[in-house]
Scaffold this motif. Structure first.
Motif, PDB file in Angstrom:
ATOM      1  N   ASN A  43      19.476  20.892 -23.693  1.00 18.66           N
ATOM      2  CA  ASN A  43      19.626  19.487 -23.310  1.00 18.66           C
ATOM      3  C   ASN A  43      18.754  18.589 -24.181  1.00 18.66           C
ATOM      4  O   ASN A  43      17.725  19.005 -24.698  1.00 18.66           O
ATOM      5  CB  ASN A  43      19.206  19.277 -21.848  1.00 18.66           C
ATOM      6  CG  ASN A  43      20.167  19.935 -20.892  1.00 18.66           C
ATOM      7  OD1 ASN A  43      21.236  20.386 -21.285  1.00 18.66           O
ATOM      8  ND2 ASN A  43      19.795  19.994 -19.641  1.00 18.66           N
ATOM      9  N   VAL A  44      19.156  17.335 -24.295  1.00 15.81           N
ATOM     10  CA  VAL A  44      18.348  16.344 -24.982  1.00 15.81           C
ATOM     11  C   VAL A  44      17.095  16.109 -24.134  1.00 15.81           C
ATOM     12  O   VAL A  44      17.172  15.909 -22.932  1.00 15.81           O
ATOM     13  CB  VAL A  44      19.130  15.025 -25.165  1.00 15.81           C
ATOM     14  CG1 VAL A  44      18.248  13.954 -25.757  1.00 15.81           C
ATOM     15  CG2 VAL A  44      20.361  15.254 -26.016  1.00 15.81           C
ATOM     16  N   GLY A  45      15.941  16.160 -24.731  1.00 15.47           N
ATOM     17  CA  GLY A  45      14.693  15.999 -23.996  1.00 15.47           C
ATOM     18  C   GLY A  45      14.079  17.325 -23.571  1.00 15.47           C
ATOM     19  O   GLY A  45      12.916  17.386 -23.231  1.00 15.47           O
ATOM     20  N   GLY A  46      14.863  18.382 -23.548  1.00 18.10           N
ATOM     21  CA  GLY A  46      14.333  19.709 -23.270  1.00 18.10           C
ATOM     22  C   GLY A  46      14.112  20.054 -21.819  1.00 18.10           C
ATOM     23  O   GLY A  46      13.544  21.093 -21.519  1.00 18.10           O
ATOM     24  N   VAL A  47      14.541  19.206 -20.877  1.00 17.43           N
ATOM     25  CA  VAL A  47      14.384  19.521 -19.458  1.00 17.43           C
ATOM     26  C   VAL A  47      15.697  19.297 -18.709  1.00 17.43           C
ATOM     27  O   VAL A  47      16.559  18.536 -19.154  1.00 17.43           O
ATOM     28  CB  VAL A  47      13.267  18.693 -18.774  1.00 17.43           C
ATOM     29  CG1 VAL A  47      11.910  19.055 -19.315  1.00 17.43           C
ATOM     30  CG2 VAL A  47      13.534  17.226 -18.880  1.00 17.43           C
ATOM     31  N   GLU A  48      15.818  19.966 -17.589  1.00 18.73           N
ATOM     32  CA  GLU A  48      16.992  19.847 -16.735  1.00 18.73           C
ATOM     33  C   GLU A  48      16.505  19.638 -15.310  1.00 18.73           C
ATOM     34  O   GLU A  48      15.544  20.277 -14.879  1.00 18.73           O
ATOM     35  CB  GLU A  48      17.809  21.132 -16.844  1.00 18.73           C
ATOM     36  CG  GLU A  48      19.072  21.160 -16.049  1.00 18.73           C
ATOM     37  CD  GLU A  48      19.839  22.463 -16.254  1.00 18.73           C
ATOM     38  OE1 GLU A  48      20.936  22.554 -15.710  1.00 18.73           O
ATOM     39  OE2 GLU A  48      19.347  23.374 -16.937  1.00 18.73           O
ATOM     40  N   VAL A  49      17.128  18.733 -14.579  1.00 19.16           N
ATOM     41  CA  VAL A  49      16.767  18.481 -13.187  1.00 19.16           C
ATOM     42  C   VAL A  49      17.731  19.252 -12.300  1.00 19.16           C
ATOM     43  O   VAL A  49      18.946  19.125 -12.436  1.00 19.16           O
ATOM     44  CB  VAL A  49      16.836  16.967 -12.860  1.00 19.16           C
ATOM     45  CG1 VAL A  49      16.493  16.721 -11.411  1.00 19.16           C
ATOM     46  CG2 VAL A  49      15.907  16.189 -13.764  1.00 19.16           C
ATOM     47  N   LEU A  50      17.169  20.074 -11.410  1.00 22.54           N
ATOM     48  CA  LEU A  50      17.978  20.918 -10.532  1.00 22.54           C
ATOM     49  C   LEU A  50      17.548  20.758  -9.087  1.00 22.54           C
ATOM     50  O   LEU A  50      16.396  20.427  -8.806  1.00 22.54           O
ATOM     51  CB  LEU A  50      17.819  22.395 -10.899  1.00 22.54           C
ATOM     52  CG  LEU A  50      18.292  22.854 -12.248  1.00 22.54           C
ATOM     53  CD1 LEU A  50      17.881  24.299 -12.463  1.00 22.54           C
ATOM     54  CD2 LEU A  50      19.785  22.728 -12.354  1.00 22.54           C
ATOM     55  N   GLN A  51      18.470  21.050  -8.191  1.00 20.29           N
ATOM     56  CA  GLN A  51      18.147  21.139  -6.778  1.00 20.29           C
ATOM     57  C   GLN A  51      18.347  22.591  -6.376  1.00 20.29           C
ATOM     58  O   GLN A  51      19.434  23.138  -6.517  1.00 20.29           O
ATOM     59  CB  GLN A  51      19.052  20.232  -5.956  1.00 20.29           C
ATOM     60  CG  GLN A  51      18.850  18.778  -6.257  1.00 20.29           C
ATOM     61  CD  GLN A  51      19.812  17.898  -5.496  1.00 20.29           C
ATOM     62  OE1 GLN A  51      20.714  18.367  -4.847  1.00 20.29           O
ATOM     63  NE2 GLN A  51      19.601  16.605  -5.588  1.00 20.29           N
ATOM     64  N   VAL A  52      17.276  23.218  -5.899  1.00 21.01           N
ATOM     65  CA  VAL A  52      17.309  24.624  -5.509  1.00 21.01           C
ATOM     66  C   VAL A  52      17.209  24.698  -3.995  1.00 21.01           C
ATOM     67  O   VAL A  52      16.313  24.112  -3.400  1.00 21.01           O
ATOM     68  CB  VAL A  52      16.147  25.403  -6.178  1.00 21.01           C
ATOM     69  CG1 VAL A  52      16.152  26.854  -5.745  1.00 21.01           C
ATOM     70  CG2 VAL A  52      16.238  25.297  -7.691  1.00 21.01           C
ATOM     71  N   ASN A  88      25.714  25.200  -6.530  1.00 22.71           N
ATOM     72  CA  ASN A  88      24.415  25.240  -5.853  1.00 22.71           C
ATOM     73  C   ASN A  88      23.559  26.361  -6.419  1.00 22.71           C
ATOM     74  O   ASN A  88      24.055  27.450  -6.692  1.00 22.71           O
ATOM     75  CB  ASN A  88      24.601  25.460  -4.349  1.00 22.71           C
ATOM     76  CG  ASN A  88      25.356  24.325  -3.697  1.00 22.71           C
ATOM     77  OD1 ASN A  88      25.089  23.179  -3.975  1.00 22.71           O
ATOM     78  ND2 ASN A  88      26.301  24.663  -2.851  1.00 22.71           N
ATOM     79  N   TYR A  89      22.263  26.092  -6.548  1.00 25.05           N
ATOM     80  CA  TYR A  89      21.302  27.115  -6.952  1.00 25.05           C
ATOM     81  C   TYR A  89      20.540  27.535  -5.707  1.00 25.05           C
ATOM     82  O   TYR A  89      19.929  26.713  -5.029  1.00 25.05           O
ATOM     83  CB  TYR A  89      20.337  26.565  -8.005  1.00 25.05           C
ATOM     84  CG  TYR A  89      21.004  26.287  -9.320  1.00 25.05           C
ATOM     85  CD1 TYR A  89      21.097  27.276 -10.288  1.00 25.05           C
ATOM     86  CD2 TYR A  89      21.555  25.043  -9.593  1.00 25.05           C
ATOM     87  CE1 TYR A  89      21.722  27.028 -11.499  1.00 25.05           C
ATOM     88  CE2 TYR A  89      22.178  24.789 -10.797  1.00 25.05           C
ATOM     89  CZ  TYR A  89      22.260  25.787 -11.741  1.00 25.05           C
ATOM     90  OH  TYR A  89      22.879  25.539 -12.939  1.00 25.05           O
ATOM     91  N   ILE A  90      20.558  28.839  -5.402  1.00 28.59           N
ATOM     92  CA  ILE A  90      19.932  29.360  -4.195  1.00 28.59           C
ATOM     93  C   ILE A  90      18.749  30.241  -4.600  1.00 28.59           C
ATOM     94  O   ILE A  90      18.890  31.138  -5.434  1.00 28.59           O
ATOM     95  CB  ILE A  90      20.953  30.147  -3.350  1.00 28.59           C
ATOM     96  CG1 ILE A  90      22.088  29.203  -2.947  1.00 28.59           C
ATOM     97  CG2 ILE A  90      20.286  30.759  -2.130  1.00 28.59           C
ATOM     98  CD1 ILE A  90      23.249  29.860  -2.271  1.00 28.59           C
ATOM     99  N   LEU A  91      17.601  29.973  -3.997  1.00 27.88           N
ATOM    100  CA  LEU A  91      16.377  30.714  -4.307  1.00 27.88           C
ATOM    101  C   LEU A  91      16.455  32.125  -3.742  1.00 27.88           C
ATOM    102  O   LEU A  91      16.675  32.320  -2.551  1.00 27.88           O
ATOM    103  CB  LEU A  91      15.168  29.975  -3.715  1.00 27.88           C
ATOM    104  CG  LEU A  91      13.803  30.577  -3.958  1.00 27.88           C
ATOM    105  CD1 LEU A  91      13.479  30.611  -5.440  1.00 27.88           C
ATOM    106  CD2 LEU A  91      12.748  29.801  -3.203  1.00 27.88           C
ATOM    107  N   LYS A  92      16.286  33.115  -4.606  1.00 34.34           N
ATOM    108  CA  LYS A  92      16.311  34.521  -4.190  1.00 34.34           C
ATOM    109  C   LYS A  92      14.921  35.135  -4.165  1.00 34.34           C
ATOM    110  O   LYS A  92      14.619  35.953  -3.317  1.00 34.34           O
ATOM    111  CB  LYS A  92      17.221  35.345  -5.130  1.00 34.34           C
ATOM    112  CG  LYS A  92      18.669  34.995  -5.006  1.00 34.34           C
ATOM    113  CD  LYS A  92      19.146  35.333  -3.629  1.00 34.34           C
ATOM    114  CE  LYS A  92      20.576  34.929  -3.416  1.00 34.34           C
ATOM    115  NZ  LYS A  92      20.979  35.074  -2.035  1.00 34.34           N
ATOM    116  N   ASP A  93      14.077  34.773  -5.139  1.00 40.78           N
ATOM    117  CA  ASP A  93      12.720  35.309  -5.212  1.00 40.78           C
ATOM    118  C   ASP A  93      11.878  34.331  -6.026  1.00 40.78           C
ATOM    119  O   ASP A  93      12.404  33.526  -6.774  1.00 40.78           O
ATOM    120  CB  ASP A  93      12.734  36.684  -5.881  1.00 40.78           C
ATOM    121  CG  ASP A  93      11.452  37.463  -5.660  1.00 40.78           C
ATOM    122  OD1 ASP A  93      10.689  37.103  -4.738  1.00 40.78           O
ATOM    123  OD2 ASP A  93      11.203  38.417  -6.408  1.00 40.78           O
TER     124      ASP A  93
END
Length: 98
Positions: A43-52, A88-93
Motif C-alpha cells: 500500500n501507499v504509505g506502508g500501512v493498512e487499517v484493519l478491524q479484527v 472479516n478478520y478474526i483473531l485466532k491467537d
C-alpha cells in the motif's frame, strides 16, 4: 503479523434473520472489534487499517497479558494470527511483542 491497536469497540446484540434456512430465528452476537494498523508494503504509505474481531474470552486474555486494564492494549505492538472469513478478520491467537 505485527499489529498496533488504536481503539477497541464492544458489539453486543441480536437480530432476526429475514431470509434463508434460519428465517424468523433470532440470532445473538457478542464480540470485540479491535481497530488496528498493520504494516503492508504493497500500500501507499506502508500501512493498512484493519478491524479484527475477538471473542470476549480472547479479548480478556489479551487485556490480562498486557497489564489488566483495557487501555493497556492501545499503542502496543502485538503479533496477531488472524483468519480471514469473507471480509472479516478474526483473531485466532496473539503474542505480546512490546
Amino acid at each position: 503479523m505485527k499489529y498496533n491497536v488504536l481503539a477497541t469497540e464492544h458489539r453486543e446484540g441480536s437480530f432476526t434473520v429475514k431470509t434463508g434456512k434460519d428465517a424468523g430465528q433470532t440470532k445473538s452476537y457478542n464480540f470485540f472489534r479491535l481497530h488496528c494498523l498493520k504494516k503492508n508494503r504493497e500500500n501507499v504509505g506502508g500501512v493498512e487499517v484493519l478491524q479484527v474481531r475477538a471473542t470476549p474470552d480472547m479479548y480478556a486474555q489479551l487485556v490480562a497479558e498486557c497489564g489488566g486494564k483495557e487501555t493497556d492494549i492501545l499503542n502496543r505492538k502485538l503479533d496477531f494470527e488472524v483468519q480471514k472469513v469473507y471480509e472479516n478478520y478474526i483473531l485466532k491467537d496473539f503474542e505480546v511483542v512490546e
